[in-house]
Design a protein around this motif. Structure first.
Motif, PDB file in Angstrom:
ATOM      1  N   ALA A 131      43.340  49.176  -4.842  1.00  9.33           N
ATOM      2  CA  ALA A 131      44.376  48.423  -5.556  1.00  9.33           C
ATOM      3  C   ALA A 131      45.409  47.940  -4.558  1.00  9.33           C
ATOM      4  CB  ALA A 131      45.039  49.289  -6.632  1.00  9.33           C
ATOM      5  N   GLY A 132      46.200  46.967  -4.980  1.00  5.02           N
ATOM      6  CA  GLY A 132      47.258  46.451  -4.127  1.00  5.02           C
ATOM      7  C   GLY A 132      48.463  47.371  -4.111  1.00  5.02           C
ATOM      8  N   ALA A 133      49.034  47.591  -2.950  1.00  3.76           N
ATOM      9  CA  ALA A 133      50.200  48.463  -2.819  1.00  3.76           C
ATOM     10  C   ALA A 133      51.394  47.857  -3.563  1.00  3.76           C
ATOM     11  CB  ALA A 133      50.554  48.661  -1.350  1.00  3.76           C
ATOM     12  N   GLY A 134      51.931  48.631  -4.501  1.00  3.16           N
ATOM     13  CA  GLY A 134      53.090  48.173  -5.253  1.00  3.16           C
ATOM     14  C   GLY A 134      52.761  47.312  -6.454  1.00  3.16           C
ATOM     15  N   TYR A 135      51.475  47.062  -6.717  1.00  2.00           N
ATOM     16  CA  TYR A 135      51.082  46.213  -7.839  1.00  2.00           C
ATOM     17  C   TYR A 135      51.061  47.025  -9.135  1.00  2.00           C
ATOM     18  CZ  TYR A 135      49.251  42.630  -4.579  1.00  2.00           C
ATOM     19  OH  TYR A 135      49.100  41.673  -3.611  1.00  2.00           O
ATOM     20  N   SER A 136      51.226  46.326 -10.245  1.00  5.68           N
ATOM     21  CA  SER A 136      51.078  46.928 -11.566  1.00  5.68           C
ATOM     22  C   SER A 136      49.816  46.378 -12.224  1.00  5.68           C
ATOM     23  CB  SER A 136      52.300  46.613 -12.441  1.00  5.68           C
ATOM     24  OG  SER A 136      52.083  47.032 -13.764  1.00  5.68           O
ATOM     25  N   TYR A 137      49.056  47.285 -12.852  1.00  8.72           N
ATOM     26  CA  TYR A 137      47.837  46.876 -13.546  1.00  8.72           C
ATOM     27  C   TYR A 137      47.846  47.374 -14.990  1.00  8.72           C
ATOM     28  CZ  TYR A 137      46.343  45.990  -8.758  1.00  8.72           C
ATOM     29  OH  TYR A 137      46.271  45.546  -7.455  1.00  8.72           O
ATOM     30  N   GLY A 138      49.016  47.434 -15.588  1.00 15.26           N
ATOM     31  CA  GLY A 138      49.158  47.884 -16.958  1.00 15.26           C
ATOM     32  C   GLY A 138      49.549  49.344 -17.034  1.00 15.26           C
ATOM     33  N   GLU A 139      50.192  49.717 -18.135  1.00 22.52           N
ATOM     34  CA  GLU A 139      50.738  51.057 -18.271  1.00 22.52           C
ATOM     35  C   GLU A 139      49.700  52.171 -18.174  1.00 22.52           C
ATOM     36  OE1 GLU A 139      52.968  54.192 -18.334  1.00 22.52           O
ATOM     37  OE2 GLU A 139      53.729  52.156 -18.071  1.00 22.52           O
ATOM     38  N   PRO A 140      48.512  52.055 -18.797  1.00 24.28           N
ATOM     39  CA  PRO A 140      47.546  53.157 -18.661  1.00 24.28           C
ATOM     40  C   PRO A 140      47.172  53.440 -17.205  1.00 24.28           C
ATOM     41  CG  PRO A 140      46.939  51.753 -20.494  1.00 24.28           C
ATOM     42  CD  PRO A 140      48.046  51.041 -19.768  1.00 24.28           C
ATOM     43  N   TRP A 141      46.883  52.376 -16.445  1.00 19.77           N
ATOM     44  CA  TRP A 141      46.545  52.536 -15.020  1.00 19.77           C
ATOM     45  C   TRP A 141      47.755  53.052 -14.253  1.00 19.77           C
ATOM     46  CZ3 TRP A 141      42.269  51.218 -11.718  1.00 19.77           C
ATOM     47  CH2 TRP A 141      42.580  51.177 -10.353  1.00 19.77           C
ATOM     48  N   ASP A 142      48.901  52.403 -14.401  1.00 16.86           N
ATOM     49  CA  ASP A 142      50.099  52.779 -13.644  1.00 16.86           C
ATOM     50  C   ASP A 142      50.485  54.233 -13.909  1.00 16.86           C
ATOM     51  OD1 ASP A 142      50.077  50.149 -12.834  1.00 16.86           O
ATOM     52  OD2 ASP A 142      51.818  49.556 -14.022  1.00 16.86           O
ATOM     53  N   ALA A 155      45.922  48.921  -0.540  1.00 16.43           N
ATOM     54  CA  ALA A 155      45.889  47.985   0.585  1.00 16.43           C
ATOM     55  C   ALA A 155      47.106  47.092   0.501  1.00 16.43           C
ATOM     56  CB  ALA A 155      44.612  47.152   0.547  1.00 16.43           C
ATOM     57  N   ALA A 156      47.507  46.563   1.632  1.00 25.21           N
ATOM     58  CA  ALA A 156      48.713  45.740   1.674  1.00 25.21           C
ATOM     59  C   ALA A 156      48.545  44.430   0.931  1.00 25.21           C
ATOM     60  CB  ALA A 156      49.128  45.474   3.123  1.00 25.21           C
ATOM     61  N   ASP A 157      47.301  43.960   0.798  1.00 33.15           N
ATOM     62  CA  ASP A 157      47.071  42.685   0.125  1.00 33.15           C
ATOM     63  C   ASP A 157      45.700  42.694  -0.535  1.00 33.15           C
ATOM     64  OD1 ASP A 157      45.052  41.589   2.121  1.00 33.15           O
ATOM     65  OD2 ASP A 157      46.788  41.853   3.422  1.00 33.15           O
ATOM     66  N   ASP A 158      45.494  41.743  -1.442  1.00 28.69           N
ATOM     67  CA  ASP A 158      44.249  41.663  -2.198  1.00 28.69           C
ATOM     68  C   ASP A 158      43.056  41.305  -1.319  1.00 28.69           C
ATOM     69  OD1 ASP A 158      45.199  42.326  -4.778  1.00 28.69           O
ATOM     70  OD2 ASP A 158      46.039  40.322  -4.995  1.00 28.69           O
ATOM     71  N   ALA A 159      43.281  40.456  -0.311  1.00 26.15           N
ATOM     72  CA  ALA A 159      42.179  40.046   0.557  1.00 26.15           C
ATOM     73  C   ALA A 159      41.567  41.242   1.279  1.00 26.15           C
ATOM     74  CB  ALA A 159      42.660  39.007   1.566  1.00 26.15           C
ATOM     75  N   THR A 160      42.399  42.196   1.688  1.00 23.33           N
ATOM     76  CA  THR A 160      41.897  43.404   2.346  1.00 23.33           C
ATOM     77  C   THR A 160      41.025  44.213   1.401  1.00 23.33           C
ATOM     78  OG1 THR A 160      43.824  43.509   3.811  1.00 23.33           O
ATOM     79  CG2 THR A 160      42.581  45.540   3.497  1.00 23.33           C
TER      80      THR A 160
END
Length: 265
Positions: A131-142, A155-160
C-alpha cells in the motif's frame, strides 16, 4: 516544482475575466491521472481545484512532493494546505476539508493466476500486501492496519508498489482504480500489464478533497470560498468540461463518483 494555476477562461461557463486578488500555496504529489507535475494542468483533480479557486479570484501555486511530505508540509505554517486527501478522523485534527472534489474507487490488484480472493478484511491477513505510505483505503482497511490486525508493506509511491507486485515481492496491492490503470498503461509494457488484474470487490469508494491547514488564518472562510467556486464550476459546465477533456468522462462522472466498470459488480 511549482506550477501557476492555468488560465481556464476558454472553458464553457468559465468567467472571461477574473482578478486574482489572493493566492494560495498548496502541496501536491504524483497520483496520475488525478495529480501529476507531468500532466496538463497538473492532472484532473489539480485542474478542478485551480478552477474552483479561480472562480473566486484566487490564484493557486503548487509544489510537488512525496505524499507523506506533502501532507506534513501542508499542515504546517509554510504552506496553506494540500490537495488529494480523503477526510479521515485523524486528518481532521490537522486540516479542514472541502466538499468532495472527486470520488475515487480503491481496490486490490494481484497477478493473474494467483488464487486471490477475499470477502472481509480479516481474509487478507494471509497475503503479503502493499500500500502507499500515508494513503487511506477506507475505514475497514485503515482501522485494521492501525490496530495491527493487518500488516502491510508501505511504499513511498504507487509506481513502486506496482513493480513490487509485478516481480512477486508482494501478493496484492491496494490502489485507486484509475491510478493503477494509468500507471500500468504508462509505466509497464503491454505484456507486463497483462500479468496484473483487479479483484472485483472494492475496498472503498470515497471522496477526495482539498485540505486547508488549521494553522492558516482565515482557513474556514477560504474553504467556504473554495466550496462556492466548486459549486459554480459545476453549475456553469466547466467541471464537466475539465473531466471530459482529461479522461473522456469514462471513469469519472460529474457528481464526482467513479463510474463502475463491469468488474465492480
Amino acid at each position: 516544482c511549482v506550477l501557476r494555476a492555468l488560465a481556464l477562461a476558454g472553458l464553457p461557463g468559465f468567467p472571461a475575466a477574473l482578478l486574482a486578488a489572493q493566492s494560495v500555496r498548496i502541496t501536491n504529489g504524483e497520483w496520475p491521472p488525478y495529480t501529476s507535475a507531468n500532466l496538463p494542468g497538473g492532472g484532473v483533480l489539480t485542474r478542478l481545484v485551480s478552477a474552483a479557486f479561480m472562480h473566486e479570484g484566487i490564484d493557486v501555486h503548487y509544489a510537488y512532493f512525496p505524499w507523506k511530505r506533502a501532507y506534513a508540509y501542508g499542515k504546517g505554517s509554510a504552506w496553506d494546505g494540500s490537495v488529494g486527501w480523503a477526510p479521515t478522523e485523524e486528518r481532521r485534527a490537522d486540516y479542514l476539508f472541502s466538499d468532495p472534489v472527486l470520488f475515487v474507487d480503491s481496490a486490490l490488484f494481484h497477478r493473474r493466476g494467483l488464487a486471490f480472493d477475499w470477502k472481509t478484511i480479516d481474509d487478507l491477513r494471509r497475503w503479503r500486501l502493499g500500500a502507499g505510505a500515508g494513503y487511506s483505503y477506507g475505514e475497514p482497511w485503515d482501522g485494521a492496519v492501525a490496530s495491527g490486525r493487518l500488516v502491510i508493506e508501505e511504499a513511498a509511491d504507487d509506481a513502486t508498489n506496482l513493480l513490487k507486485l509485478l516481480h512477486g515481492r508482494i501478493d496484492a496491492m491496494a490502489m485507486q482504480v484509475d491510478v493503477a490503470e494509468t500507471l500500468m498503461r504508462l509505466q509497464l509494457k503491454p505484456q507486463e500489464a497483462a500479468q496484473i488484474t483487479r479483484h472485483p470487490r472494492l475496498l472503498a469508494r470515497g471522496p477526495v478533497c482539498l485540505a486547508l491547514s488549521r494553522q492558516l488564518p482565515g482557513a474556514a472562510e477560504l474553504l467556504a470560498r473554495f466550496n462556492r467556486g466548486l459549486q459554480r464550476l459545476r453549475q456553469r459546465g466547466a467541471y464537466a468540461a475539465i473531466v471530459a477533456e482529461a479522461l473522456q468522462a469514462r471513469r469519472i462522472d460529474t457528481r464526482g463518483a467513479a463510474l463502475p466498470s463491469p468488474a465492480d459488480h
